[in-house]
Design a protein around this motif. Structure first.
Motif, PDB file in Angstrom:
ATOM      1  N   PHE A 158       5.668  15.855  10.040  1.00  0.00           N
ATOM      2  CA  PHE A 158       4.331  15.340   9.709  1.00  0.00           C
ATOM      3  C   PHE A 158       3.821  14.271  10.674  1.00  0.00           C
ATOM      4  O   PHE A 158       2.697  13.804  10.520  1.00  0.00           O
ATOM      5  N   GLY A 159       4.642  13.875  11.640  1.00  0.00           N
ATOM      6  CA  GLY A 159       4.190  12.910  12.630  1.00  0.00           C
ATOM      7  C   GLY A 159       4.307  11.464  12.156  1.00  0.00           C
ATOM      8  O   GLY A 159       4.683  11.183  11.016  1.00  0.00           O
ATOM      9  N   PHE A 160       3.954  10.543  13.051  1.00  0.00           N
ATOM     10  CA  PHE A 160       4.053   9.111  12.763  1.00  0.00           C
ATOM     11  C   PHE A 160       2.773   8.630  12.073  1.00  0.00           C
ATOM     12  O   PHE A 160       2.026   7.809  12.606  1.00  0.00           O
ATOM     13  N   THR A 161       2.540   9.152  10.892  1.00  0.00           N
ATOM     14  CA  THR A 161       1.381   8.758  10.093  1.00  0.00           C
ATOM     15  C   THR A 161       1.879   8.175   8.768  1.00  0.00           C
ATOM     16  O   THR A 161       3.084   8.008   8.551  1.00  0.00           O
ATOM     17  N   LEU A 162       0.941   7.887   7.876  1.00  0.00           N
ATOM     18  CA  LEU A 162       1.321   7.366   6.572  1.00  0.00           C
ATOM     19  C   LEU A 162       1.974   8.439   5.697  1.00  0.00           C
ATOM     20  O   LEU A 162       2.816   8.132   4.842  1.00  0.00           O
ATOM     21  N   LEU A 163       1.615   9.702   5.920  1.00  0.00           N
ATOM     22  CA  LEU A 163       2.062  10.788   5.049  1.00  0.00           C
ATOM     23  C   LEU A 163       3.574  10.899   4.914  1.00  0.00           C
ATOM     24  O   LEU A 163       4.083  10.982   3.784  1.00  0.00           O
ATOM     25  N   PRO A 164       4.376  10.934   5.999  1.00  0.00           N
ATOM     26  CA  PRO A 164       5.822  11.085   5.805  1.00  0.00           C
ATOM     27  C   PRO A 164       6.454   9.926   5.048  1.00  0.00           C
ATOM     28  O   PRO A 164       7.399  10.126   4.275  1.00  0.00           O
ATOM     29  N   LYS A 165       5.915   8.728   5.231  1.00  0.00           N
ATOM     30  CA  LYS A 165       6.461   7.577   4.512  1.00  0.00           C
ATOM     31  C   LYS A 165       6.109   7.647   3.027  1.00  0.00           C
ATOM     32  O   LYS A 165       6.942   7.321   2.164  1.00  0.00           O
ATOM     33  N   VAL A 166       4.893   8.073   2.723  1.00  0.00           N
ATOM     34  CA  VAL A 166       4.496   8.254   1.324  1.00  0.00           C
ATOM     35  C   VAL A 166       5.352   9.328   0.661  1.00  0.00           C
ATOM     36  O   VAL A 166       5.804   9.170  -0.487  1.00  0.00           O
ATOM     37  N   LEU A 167       5.588  10.413   1.364  1.00  0.00           N
ATOM     38  CA  LEU A 167       6.420  11.492   0.820  1.00  0.00           C
ATOM     39  C   LEU A 167       7.836  11.012   0.542  1.00  0.00           C
ATOM     40  O   LEU A 167       8.452  11.410  -0.457  1.00  0.00           O
ATOM     41  N   LEU A 168       8.358  10.162   1.403  1.00  0.00           N
ATOM     42  CA  LEU A 168       9.711   9.652   1.204  1.00  0.00           C
ATOM     43  C   LEU A 168       9.786   8.786  -0.057  1.00  0.00           C
ATOM     44  O   LEU A 168      10.723   8.908  -0.856  1.00  0.00           O
ATOM     45  N   VAL A 169       8.802   7.906  -0.250  1.00  0.00           N
ATOM     46  CA  VAL A 169       8.770   7.074  -1.459  1.00  0.00           C
ATOM     47  C   VAL A 169       8.576   7.947  -2.697  1.00  0.00           C
ATOM     48  O   VAL A 169       9.239   7.753  -3.720  1.00  0.00           O
ATOM     49  N   GLN A 190       0.832  -1.208   0.000  1.00  0.00           N
ATOM     50  CA  GLN A 190       0.000   0.000   0.000  1.00  0.00           C
ATOM     51  C   GLN A 190       0.865   1.256   0.000  1.00  0.00           C
ATOM     52  O   GLN A 190       0.651   2.182  -0.793  1.00  0.00           O
ATOM     53  N   LEU A 191       1.846   1.289   0.878  1.00  0.00           N
ATOM     54  CA  LEU A 191       2.753   2.437   0.953  1.00  0.00           C
ATOM     55  C   LEU A 191       3.481   2.649  -0.369  1.00  0.00           C
ATOM     56  O   LEU A 191       3.583   3.774  -0.871  1.00  0.00           O
ATOM     57  N   THR A 192       3.971   1.555  -0.950  1.00  0.00           N
ATOM     58  CA  THR A 192       4.739   1.643  -2.192  1.00  0.00           C
ATOM     59  C   THR A 192       3.895   2.160  -3.341  1.00  0.00           C
ATOM     60  O   THR A 192       4.326   3.043  -4.088  1.00  0.00           O
ATOM     61  N   LEU A 193       2.692   1.624  -3.494  1.00  0.00           N
ATOM     62  CA  LEU A 193       1.850   2.018  -4.622  1.00  0.00           C
ATOM     63  C   LEU A 193       1.402   3.472  -4.518  1.00  0.00           C
ATOM     64  O   LEU A 193       1.391   4.204  -5.516  1.00  0.00           O
ATOM     65  N   ILE A 194       1.050   3.910  -3.299  1.00  0.00           N
ATOM     66  CA  ILE A 194       0.644   5.308  -3.129  1.00  0.00           C
ATOM     67  C   ILE A 194       1.822   6.235  -3.404  1.00  0.00           C
ATOM     68  O   ILE A 194       1.699   7.248  -4.106  1.00  0.00           O
ATOM     69  N   GLY A 195       2.983   5.906  -2.848  1.00  0.00           N
ATOM     70  CA  GLY A 195       4.163   6.729  -3.061  1.00  0.00           C
ATOM     71  C   GLY A 195       4.616   6.740  -4.512  1.00  0.00           C
ATOM     72  O   GLY A 195       5.009   7.788  -5.043  1.00  0.00           O
ATOM     73  N   PHE A 196       4.537   5.579  -5.160  1.00  0.00           N
ATOM     74  CA  PHE A 196       4.918   5.483  -6.570  1.00  0.00           C
ATOM     75  C   PHE A 196       3.990   6.332  -7.435  1.00  0.00           C
ATOM     76  O   PHE A 196       4.449   7.068  -8.327  1.00  0.00           O
ATOM     77  N   ILE A 223      18.207   9.585   1.822  1.00  0.00           N
ATOM     78  CA  ILE A 223      16.828   9.532   2.318  1.00  0.00           C
ATOM     79  C   ILE A 223      16.791   9.131   3.779  1.00  0.00           C
ATOM     80  O   ILE A 223      15.825   9.441   4.489  1.00  0.00           O
ATOM     81  N   ILE A 224      17.835   8.460   4.257  1.00  0.00           N
ATOM     82  CA  ILE A 224      17.881   8.082   5.669  1.00  0.00           C
ATOM     83  C   ILE A 224      17.993   9.323   6.544  1.00  0.00           C
ATOM     84  O   ILE A 224      17.692   9.296   7.735  1.00  0.00           O
ATOM     85  N   VAL A 225      18.457  10.448   5.963  1.00  0.00           N
ATOM     86  CA  VAL A 225      18.541  11.718   6.679  1.00  0.00           C
ATOM     87  C   VAL A 225      17.217  12.472   6.588  1.00  0.00           C
ATOM     88  O   VAL A 225      16.762  13.092   7.560  1.00  0.00           O
ATOM     89  N   ILE A 226      16.589  12.420   5.413  1.00  0.00           N
ATOM     90  CA  ILE A 226      15.335  13.147   5.211  1.00  0.00           C
ATOM     91  C   ILE A 226      14.187  12.514   5.986  1.00  0.00           C
ATOM     92  O   ILE A 226      13.301  13.206   6.495  1.00  0.00           O
ATOM     93  N   GLY A 227      14.202  11.181   6.109  1.00  0.00           N
ATOM     94  CA  GLY A 227      13.118  10.474   6.766  1.00  0.00           C
ATOM     95  C   GLY A 227      12.796  10.964   8.168  1.00  0.00           C
ATOM     96  O   GLY A 227      11.636  11.275   8.481  1.00  0.00           O
ATOM     97  N   PRO A 228      13.791  11.057   9.072  1.00  0.00           N
ATOM     98  CA  PRO A 228      13.482  11.559  10.419  1.00  0.00           C
ATOM     99  C   PRO A 228      12.918  12.977  10.432  1.00  0.00           C
ATOM    100  O   PRO A 228      12.079  13.307  11.271  1.00  0.00           O
TER     101      PRO A 228
END
Length: 261
Positions: A117-128, A64-70, A106-111
């Motif tokens: 944006f908090g511990f939600t789906l949004l920051p992970k989607v933005l990273l992908v 789910q995370l991958t497809l949304i981010g892609f 990206i390991i620097v941008i992620g934190p």
């Protein structure tokens, strides 16, 4: 490509992979490597079957995370490529900054995304999306700039404006380049999704691998890695299938960059 052609492409890496797995299993059976350090392929398969429901639940979260981010990264890459192509002045100012942005790990941008944006789906989607949009944008920009100059001159002579040039000449010509970028983004998307889950997640294959490695359960780590590889190959295959569907005119001898010879 026919069935025989597909078979000629697939069988060498498949045969080499099977040979490697057989050698790995043999080394494990002979006791040359401790199972807690490197479990055998059969042990990994047994462990994967034993925890299949849990493993598939984490795989679904990563998918789910991958497809949304892609999808988000592809849309952003296409929109930015069109903007930079139509506005050369903006391209001259912005393009070097885009290239520079890809040198930030990206390991620097992620934190930072987690802080903002908090511990939600949004920051992970933005990273992908951040990982995916660059190859799509660059490939699309390259394709848009490679239109046949003679056809472009002819269209200008008959009064075509910038919008008509884009939709009737430049965009069709850029499609092979676009799909080359999409295949690269597809390969990176699952990996970046896993990294995003390492940084902060409560489910997903990245989170599962992190827990398994801390619990000294390498068989579970390898099972998750196998699913990550399978998902990457599936997404790449989907992009390749879409390319064959939408670019039926492409000659079989076209080069890897997407431009027909």
């Amino acid at each position: 490509m026919g069935n025989k052609g597909t078979l000629r492409v697939i069988w060498p890496p498949a045969a080499l992979s099977l040979l490697g797995l057989a050698a790995w299993q043999l080394v494990s059976d002979l006791g040359l490597i401790e199972p807690w350090l490197l479990p055998s392929p059969l042990a990994i398969a047994r462990e994967a079957l034993a925890i299949a429901p849990r493993l598939l639940e984490h795989a679904a979260a990563t998918a789910q995370l991958t497809l949304i981010g892609f999808a988000a990264g592809t849309a952003a890459g296409l929109a930015l490529a069109a903007l930079l192509h139509l506005l050369p002045g903006v391209k001259a100012a912005l393009y070097p900054l885009l290239v520079l942005s890809q040198n930030i790990p990206i390991i620097v941008i992620g934190p930072l995304f987690l802080i903002w944006f908090g511990f939600t789906l949004l920051p992970k989607v933005l990273l992908v999306a951040l990982v995916c949009f660059f190859p799509v944008c660059v490939a699309m920009l390259t394709g848009l700039a490679q239109s046949d100059p003679h056809l472009a001159e002819y269209m200008r002579m008959i009064g075509a404006n910038k919008r008509e040039m884009l939709w009737k000449l430049e965009l069709p010509n850029a499609m092979p380049y676009l799909f080359s970028g999409l295949k690269i983004a597809a390969t990176y998307s699952v990996m970046s999704g896993v990294i995003a889950e390492w940084i902060g997640a409560e489910k997903g294959l990245g989170y599962f691998m992190l827990l398994s490695s801390k619990g000294f359960q390498p068989a579970r780590v390898f099972a998750a890695v196998a699913l990550v590889v399978a998902m990457s190959l599936a997404l790449f295959a989907a992009a390749a299938a879409a390319e064959r569907l939408f670019i039926r005119w492409r000659p079989a001898g076209g080069d890897e960059g997407g431009r027909p010879k």
